[in-house]
Write an enzyme that holds these catalytic residues in place. Structure first.
Site, short mmCIF file in Angstrom:
data_model
loop_
_atom_site.label_atom_id
_atom_site.label_comp_id
_atom_site.label_asym_id
_atom_site.label_seq_id
_atom_site.Cartn_x
_atom_site.Cartn_y
_atom_site.Cartn_z
N PRO A 1 -3.73 -66.81 26.21
CA PRO A 1 -4.11 -65.52 25.63
C PRO A 1 -3.20 -64.41 26.18
O PRO A 1 -3.33 -64.02 27.34
CB PRO A 1 -5.56 -65.34 26.08
CG PRO A 1 -5.69 -66.17 27.31
CD PRO A 1 -4.72 -67.30 27.20
N ASP B 1 -0.56 -63.39 31.07
CA ASP B 1 -1.54 -64.44 30.81
C ASP B 1 -2.91 -63.87 31.20
O ASP B 1 -3.21 -63.71 32.39
CB ASP B 1 -1.22 -65.68 31.63
CG ASP B 1 -2.16 -66.84 31.37
OD1 ASP B 1 -3.23 -66.62 30.76
OD2 ASP B 1 -1.84 -67.98 31.78
N HIS B 2 -3.73 -63.55 30.18
CA HIS B 2 -4.99 -62.86 30.44
C HIS B 2 -6.02 -63.75 31.14
O HIS B 2 -7.04 -63.26 31.64
CB HIS B 2 -5.58 -62.33 29.12
CG HIS B 2 -6.25 -61.00 29.26
ND1 HIS B 2 -6.64 -60.47 30.47
CD2 HIS B 2 -6.64 -60.09 28.32
CE1 HIS B 2 -7.21 -59.30 30.28
NE2 HIS B 2 -7.22 -59.03 28.99
N ARG B 3 -5.76 -65.06 31.22
CA ARG B 3 -6.65 -65.94 31.98
C ARG B 3 -6.50 -65.69 33.48
O ARG B 3 -7.43 -65.92 34.25
CB ARG B 3 -6.32 -67.41 31.68
CG ARG B 3 -6.49 -67.83 30.24
CD ARG B 3 -5.95 -69.23 30.00
NE ARG B 3 -4.53 -69.33 30.35
CZ ARG B 3 -3.82 -70.45 30.26
NH1 ARG B 3 -4.40 -71.56 29.82
NH2 ARG B 3 -2.54 -70.46 30.59
N ILE C 1 -4.45 -62.77 34.78
CA ILE C 1 -4.12 -61.38 35.14
C ILE C 1 -4.95 -60.44 34.27
O ILE C 1 -4.89 -60.49 33.03
CB ILE C 1 -2.62 -61.12 34.93
CG1 ILE C 1 -1.79 -62.07 35.82
CG2 ILE C 1 -2.27 -59.67 35.24
CD1 ILE C 1 -0.31 -62.05 35.52
#
Length: 431
Positions: free
Chosen positions: A229, A403-405, A407
Site C-alpha cells: 500500500p 510502504d504504509h504497512r 511507515i
C-alpha cells in the site's frame, strides 16, 4: 575424470539464466580465472570464470539459450588421461522392443522379470577392484577387452590408455537373448498452455523477446504495486544554496579530479535524513519490522538491459566526494552489465532522479523489500516566496513513496521535512 561445467548461480535469487555468449570453443585450453561465457541473470549480464583447468571437449548448451536452469551441465572439460580430441561417448540406442498386440482399451501389462542369461561374463575376483581411467574403460568396452586381465602401468597400478591400446579382446561368452517384455504405454504429455493472445488490431509492429532483466522488473514491480500500500508525499525544495555549495566544492576538488553532481548531494541528503528519522529507514517483513542502523541508498540507473539499482553502502557516513567517486564507478559498471550481486542487492531505501530529462514530478514504485523510495524531478526557475516576498528561485519537486504497512504518514512527512531542510541548508551535508 571429465569435469562438468554447470550453470552457476550468479546471484542468490537466480534460478535460471540465458547463456548470452560463449567466449571459448571446443579444443580451447582454459585456466582458472579465464572468462568462459557471458550469462544473463535476473539482474544483469555477468562474466563466468573458469574454476578448473583443462581442455574444452564439448559445449552442451548453445549460446543464446534461454531458461537454462542453475546446475545444468553447459560444457565439459577433459580430465586426467582424457583424450581431448575424442568426442564424449554416445549412449547406444536401445533395441526396438518386441511388440505384442494389445486391445486398445486394455492397459499394457507390467513387464515380466527377464530370465537369467545362460552365461555371464566372469566377474573380477572380490577384493581386486579394477582401477582404470575413464578413457581406458571406454577403449576396453569398445574392443571387448576384459580389464581384469590387463596390468596397469599408471599410478598405484591404474590402467591407462597405453595399457589397453595393444591388449587383445577376450572371447565373448555366448549369451542367450532374453525375451523382450512389452513396454508399458508412455504417458501422454500434457499440452503446453497456449500463450496469451493479445490483439494487435492490424497495426504493424515488431516483437522482441523480453530479456531476463526486463522479466524481473515486470514481475517485481507488479508484485510491489499489488502487495504494497503506497502513500505519496511531495515537497518543493529550493536548490539555490545547494547549487552554490556544489560549485564551491567542485572548485576545491578540481585538483583531485573529482566532480560532484547534484545527484551525489541528494544521495547524501537522503541518507542523512533517514538517519535523522529512523522510523523511515525500515523494512516490512511479514510479522516483524526491521529497523536499520545505517542508510544504504540504492540509486536507479538506466542500463541497456533495463533499470538496475547499484548501492552506495553507508552513504550517511561517507563524504560527498567518496559518494561521487563510487557512484561514477557503479554507474559505468551498470551500463556495461558488470555489476556484481553485492553491488546491487540490498539497500535500505532508493533514489530515482529523472531531473536530467526535464521531468518536473513523478511517483516512483517502491523497490521491495525496502520501505521507501525518493523520486526527484528537475530543478527549474519558478516563482517562489522567499522571506515573505515573491521572487524567482531554482525549485525541485521531490516525492517520497512509503510502504504504509511499515511507515505512518506523519513519519513520512517528518522524513520529507528533514530531506528538504538538508538540501536548503546544505552545509549540514559536509559537517
Amino acid at each position: 575424470m571429465p569435469i562438468a561445467i554447470k550453470m552457476p548461480a550468479l546471484s542468490p535469487t537466480m534460478e535460471e539464466g540465458t547463456l548470452s555468449k560463449w567466449l571459448v570453443k571446443v579444443g580451447d585450453t582454459v585456466s582458472s580465472g579465464d572468462i568462459m561465457a557471458e550469462i544473463e541473470t535476473d539482474k544483469a549480464t555477468m562474466e563466468f570464470e573458469a574454476v578448473d583447468e583443462g581442455v574444452i571437449v564439448s559445449i552442451d548448451v548453445a549460446e543464446g539459450s534461454e531458461g537454462v536452469k542453475v546446475g545444468t551441465v553447459i560444457a565439459t572439460l577433459a580430465g586426467e588421461d582424457e583424450d581431448a580430441s575424442a568426442p564424449a561417448p554416445k549412449a547406444a540406442p536401445a533395441p526396438a522392443p518386441a511388440t505384442t498386440p494389445t486391445p486398445a482399451a486394455t492397459p499394457a501389462p507390467s513387464p515380466a522379470p527377464a530370465p537369467a542369461p545362460v552365461a555371464a561374463a566372469a566377474p573380477a575376483p572380490k577384493g581386486d577392484r579394477v582401477v582404470a581411467s575413464p578413457l581406458a574403460k571406454r577403449i576396453a568396452a569398445d574392443k571387448g577387452i576384459d580389464l581384469a586381465g590387463v596390468k596397469g602401468t599408471g599410478p598405484n597400478g591404474r590402467i591407462v590408455k597405453a595399457d589397453v591400446a595393444g591388449a587383445q579382446p577376450a572371447t565373448a561368452p555366448v549369451v542367450a537373448s532374453a525375451p523382450a517384455a512389452t513396454p508399458a504405454a508412455a504417458p501422454t504429455p500434457a499440452p503446453a498452455p497456449a500463450a496469451a493472445s493479445v490483439p494487435d488490431f492490424g497495426i504493424p509492429y515488431e516483437a522482441q523477446k523480453l530479456n531476463n532483466v526486463r522479466k524481473t522488473i515486470a514481475r517485481r514491480l507488479t508484485e510491489a504495486k499489488q502487495t504494497i500500500p503506497h502513500i505519496y508525499l511531495t515537497v518543493d525544495i529550493q536548490l539555490d544554496a545547494l547549487l552554490k555549495l556544489r560549485g564551491q566544492l567542485n572548485k576545491a576538488l578540481e585538483a583531485q579530479g573529482v566532480k560532484l553532481s547534484v545527484n551525489d548531494l541528494i544521495i547524501k541528503a537522503l541518507a542523512k535524513a533517514l538517519l535523522q528519522v529512523p522510523k523511515c529507514n525500515v523494512s516490512f517483513a511479514g510479522d516483524e519490522l526491521r529497523s536499520f542502523s545505517r542508510a544504504d541508498i540504492s540509486v536507479a540507473v538506466a542500463a541497456p538491459s533495463g533499470l538496475i539499482t547499484p548501492i552506495i553502502v553507508d552513504a550517511g557516513a561517507k563524504s560527498i566526494s567518496t559518494i561521487a567517486t563510487e557512484m561514477k564507478e557503479l554507474a559505468n559498471k551498470a551500463r556495461e552489465g558488470k555489476l556484481q550481486p553485492h553491488e546491487y542487492q540490498g539497500g535500505t531505501a532508493s533514489l530515482s532522479n529523472l531531473g536530467m530529462f526535464g521531468i518536473k514530478q513523478f511517483d516512483a514504485v517502491i523497490n521491495p523489500p525496502q520501505g521507501m523510495i525518493m523520486a526527484v524531478g528537475a530543478g527549474e526557475q519558478r516563482p517562489y516566496v522567499v522571506d515573505g516576498a515573491l521572487s524567482i528561485a531554482t525549485v525541485m519537486s521531490a516525492t517520497g513513496s512509503f510502504d504504509h504497512r511499515a511507515i505512518d504518514g506523519a513519519d513520512g512527512a517528518e522524513l520529507m521535512q528533514a530531506f528538504k531542510a538538508l538540501i536548503e541548508n546544505p552545509l549540514g551535508l559536509v559537517a
